[in-house]
Write a protein that holds these residues in place. Structure first.
Motif, PDB file in Angstrom:
ATOM      1  N   HIS A  50       0.811  -1.224   0.000  1.00 48.28           N
ATOM      2  CA  HIS A  50       0.000   0.000   0.000  1.00 48.28           C
ATOM      3  C   HIS A  50       0.847   1.279   0.000  1.00 48.28           C
ATOM      4  O   HIS A  50       0.712   2.098  -0.916  1.00 48.28           O
ATOM      5  N   HIS A  74       4.218   6.664   5.415  1.00 45.61           N
ATOM      6  CA  HIS A  74       3.059   7.356   5.986  1.00 45.61           C
ATOM      7  C   HIS A  74       2.252   6.553   7.006  1.00 45.61           C
ATOM      8  O   HIS A  74       1.604   7.132   7.868  1.00 45.61           O
ATOM      9  N   ASP A  75       2.282   5.224   6.927  1.00 42.39           N
ATOM     10  CA  ASP A  75       1.496   4.439   7.885  1.00 42.39           C
ATOM     11  C   ASP A  75       2.342   3.808   8.990  1.00 42.39           C
ATOM     12  O   ASP A  75       1.812   3.051   9.811  1.00 42.39           O
ATOM     13  N   ASP A 141      -2.922   8.538  -0.864  1.00 39.76           N
ATOM     14  CA  ASP A 141      -3.299   7.474   0.068  1.00 39.76           C
ATOM     15  C   ASP A 141      -4.770   7.129  -0.132  1.00 39.76           C
ATOM     16  O   ASP A 141      -5.160   5.971  -0.280  1.00 39.76           O
ATOM     17  N   ASN A 145      -6.624   3.732  -1.505  1.00 44.75           N
ATOM     18  CA  ASN A 145      -7.649   3.073  -0.689  1.00 44.75           C
ATOM     19  C   ASN A 145      -8.968   2.949  -1.448  1.00 44.75           C
ATOM     20  O   ASN A 145      -9.670   1.948  -1.319  1.00 44.75           O
TER      21      ASN A 145
HETATM   22 MN    MN Z   1      -2.401   4.642   4.121  1.00 42.16          MN
END
Ligand code: MN
Length: 739
Positions: A50, A74-75, A141, A145
């Motif tokens: 991702h 980012h995650d 992002d 998603n």
């Molecule tokens: Mn994300």
């Protein structure tokens, strides 16, 4: 789906940025891969796929190393053992800030209950305003998603899709990223309205099969003509997306069959002047559709979008929309604010024509300024969303400054956009040199001059008439301040009286000493609370002089309770009502002086209408009964809005020789003081008004609401009585009541 390999990520970045810091990218890749370890996504893919996909989307936008690295990371802070400290030590403070911003907005729920939603939206905007690259990563992002939303449990899908279409897609659009906005809308639409999406898509395919040939003809024709004129141009045809078609069907409430321009062309040229040459050729080849030509090159949109739009009628009566722009404009149209973020690290790149401060940034900054102006989060959200969705109109000051406003904006919005002081002191407007009402809807290209008068406060009613958040917030602040001043002034009068009745000294200092007991922060707070009726004056006296015996105030003037005294004073308790009718003349029985009616029609006044000569009046015909006269502003008339046949144009027809009174009703709010009712009745009597009945209601110990039925000669007479009453210190409000 194969996961992007380490060297592939580096290759992608290097393809547009030869000076990329490969080592940095490699370290981020390895760090995030280790951090996410064996985590899986809903699709069953390794989670690490991702952030890599998000980074890939951003490489398509050709963004700088810091943005790409932030995307890869980012995650990590939210979902793994990684910490911001570690990230700073490995990747530096710039990347830490970006990851921090992304972590903060990750959990914001933007479609939840209204209050939380507003507050979250506020946090989101603050994080973005800090560094717009946070938004770019967030949008990428969200895009990934949304592309994989079908793997998410159905009950979660709708919420994510709604948040996307309500917040993220408009934000992408406002930041000028049209491609991204359209894809986000498209993906959301599919989940929010699956049936509508399927229907529109199917219809689009049918039309394409039927008319595709015509489109090919136009494309060929256009290319030949441009080549013959020696214009270097790239022509690409495109079919509109289901969501934009659906929106148009909804907005204009038309059926699919009535929609004509489903196909469009984009003509990309080298120089701005070529855009106009292409336009000339297009309009000479096919007839243009009036009203569809727009020149966003000379007046760009607020998100920096520049292009010429026109629609022509092609062969077979197909309408075709054309967008004509240069390569540089096209890049801005596609990448928007991301185009400005290119090569942020100062590496050589293609120069961007626009100034450092893009309009999209300016909008963001203005919006964030609004955040600090004390609106409640819900109000802020509502206004900002309104601005996100509205089309723009472009107007000019007399000196030629361009003011961009949402469609539907008025000169009041314009005035506030120029400066808050201009808005607060606006009393009139000239549009294109002509005097125009302040509530005129502004059109593209209008030149607006605002007439100002100092010492003005904007009427509170403007708040609901303006469309910009800035104007609304400023009006609300100004009216709040004015109303508060009024209430504080009234509160001071009430307190001065209350203290003197109690035979105690009153001063701001004494009040200040009692603030704690009164649970207020400032003297003004106390004054306003008393003026508003939230706090009873007797309680303030008690707080300042705790030793005072309670009877002091009730017996101050020793009046009998519950009965009219000679002065017309009634001791009503809180919540009590009192009604009494005075002996008066009552309305006369002489003929009703109305012109414009057949003689044999029975005429009467509406019982609660209270029309007096001077009022503009209308008659409402009730077959079999006659005509009832209402003042034109009577709310009761709304019931007849759909029956224009019953409305009769009537006028007053007064006989000067026959004096005749007419019933009217007024409502007052009066301070509770000995003699206040006497003052009211005396004032009315002194001005030749005849009181029929009085009813009173006491909402709290400091005020009485008084309704008076009286008879007057005409509107001028009634107005004179009302303005005399307004002068009285004991009266806080007077208005005429029309039923
Ligand atoms: Mn994300």
């Amino acid at each position: 789906m194969g996961m992007m390999r380490q060297y592939e990520l580096v290759d992608r970045v290097r393809s547009y940025n030869p000076n990329t810091d490969e080592d940095l990218l490699n370290r981020a890749y390895v760090y995030a891969m280790r951090a996410h370890g064996t985590q899986k996504r809903a699709s069953g893919d390794p989670f690490f796929a991702h952030p890599l996909e998000v980074a890939a989307i951003l490489t398509d936008l050709k963004l700088d190393d810091a943005t790409i690295v932030a995307a890869v990371l980012h995650d990590t802070v939210e979902d793994t053992a990684a910490t911001l400290e570690e990230i700073e030590s490995m990747f530096g403070p710039d990347i830490r800030r970006l990851v921090d911003g992304l972590t903060k907005i990750k959990k914001l729920d933007l479609v939840s209950k209204k209050a939380a939603q507003g507050e979250n939206f506020r946090k989101l905007l603050l994080a973005i305003a800090d560094d717009v690259r946070v938004l770019l990563v967030k949008l990428a992002d969200r895009l990934h998603n949304m592309r994989t939303l079908h793997f998410v449990p159905p009950e979660k899908r709708l919420r994510i899709a709604e948040e996307t279409i309500e917040i993220y897609a408009p934000l992408a659009g406002r930041m000028g990223m049209q491609e991204l906005r359209e894809e986000l809308e498209e993906l959301s639409f599919r989940h929010i309205k699956p049936e509508a999406h399927a229907t529109v898509t199917k219809r689009l395919e049918e039309v394409t099969a039927r008319e595709g040939r015509v489109i090919g003809e136009i494309e060929l024709d256009l290319k030949e003509k441009l080549a013959a004129s020696g214009i270097q141009a790239e022509v690409t045809g495109r079919r509109k997306r289901p969501y934009s078609i659906w929106k148009k069907m909804e907005r204009k409430s038309v059926s699919f069959e009535q929609l004509s321009d489903i196909f469009g062309f984009r003509v990309i040229v080298e120089k701005p002047e070529d855009c106009y040459r292409v336009l000339g050729i297009v309009h000479m080849t096919w007839p243009m559709v009036p009203g569809r030509y727009k020149d966003y090159i000379s007046t760009p949109k607020q998100n920096d979008y520049r292009s010429i739009h026109t629609t022509v009628v092609g062969p077979g009566h197909s309408r075709v929309e054309l967008q004509i722009r240069t390569d540089a404009m096209d890049r801005i149209a596609e990448y928007g604010i991301a185009a400005h973020a290119h090569y942020k690290d100062g590496r050589p790149g293609e120069p961007i024509q626009l100034g450092d401060e893009s309009r999209a940034y300016q909008w963001l900054r203005r919006t964030v300024d609004l955040l600090n102006e004390g609106d409640s989060p819900e109000e802020f959200l509502e206004h900002t969303k309104l601005e996100l969705f509205h089309d723009q109109v472009f107007c000019f000051t007399p000196k030629g400054r361009l003011i961009a406003l949402p469609r539907g904006a008025t000169p009041i919005d314009f005035a506030y956009a120029v400066h808050t002081d201009v808005g607060n002191s606006a009393v009139g407007a000239k549009i294109n040199g002509r005097i125009a009402p302040l509530l005129t809807e502004l059109q593209n290209g209008d030149e607006v001059e605002i007439t100002r008068a100092e010492g003005q406060a904007p009427p509170a009613a403007w708040e609901s008439l303006v469309v910009t958040g800035k104007a609304r917030a400023a009006i609300r602040r100004a009216t709040r301040a004015a109303v508060r001043r009024q209430y504080a002034g009234l509160g001071r009068q009430i307190l001065e009286r209350a203290f003197s009745r109690a035979e105690r000294a009153f001063s701001d200092e004494k009040l200040k000493a009692a603030l704690k007991r009164l649970a207020r922060n400032t003297v003004d707070d106390v004054l306003a609370a008393v003026g508003r009726g939230e706090m009873y004056s007797g309680d303030v006296v008690k707080a300042v002089y705790p030793d005072l015996e309670p009877e002091k105030r009730a017996t101050a003037e020793g009046k009998p309770a519950g009965a009219p005294s000679g002065k017309g004073w009634f001791e009503l308790r809180q919540g009590e009502n009192l009604k009494f009718k005075l002996p008066g003349e009552g309305p006369s029985d002489s003929a009703i002086p109305i012109r414009g009616l057949g003689r044999d029609l029975p005429v009467r006044f509406a019982p609660q209408g209270g029309a007096v000569p001077g009022d503009r009046i209308v008659g409402i015909l009730t077959p079999g009964e006659g005509v009832t006269i209402y003042p034109i502003q009577s709310p009761a008339l709304a019931a007849f809005d759909n029956e224009p046949d019953r409305w009769l144009d009537v006028r007053w027809d007064l006989d000067d020789k026959v004096a005749q009174r007419f019933p009217a009703r007024i409502a007052l709010k009066s301070i509770n003081e000995p003699g206040s009712l006497a003052q009211i009745t005396t004032t009315i009597a002194e001005h030749d008004g005849n009181i029929d009945s009085v009813s009173m209601n006491r909402p709290n110990p400091d005020f009485t609401d008084v309704t008076i039925d009286l008879t007057v000669w005409d509107l001028k007479h009634l107005s004179a009585i009302i303005s005399e009453l307004r002068e009285k210190r004991v009266i806080s409000r007077v208005e005429r009541v029309i039923g």
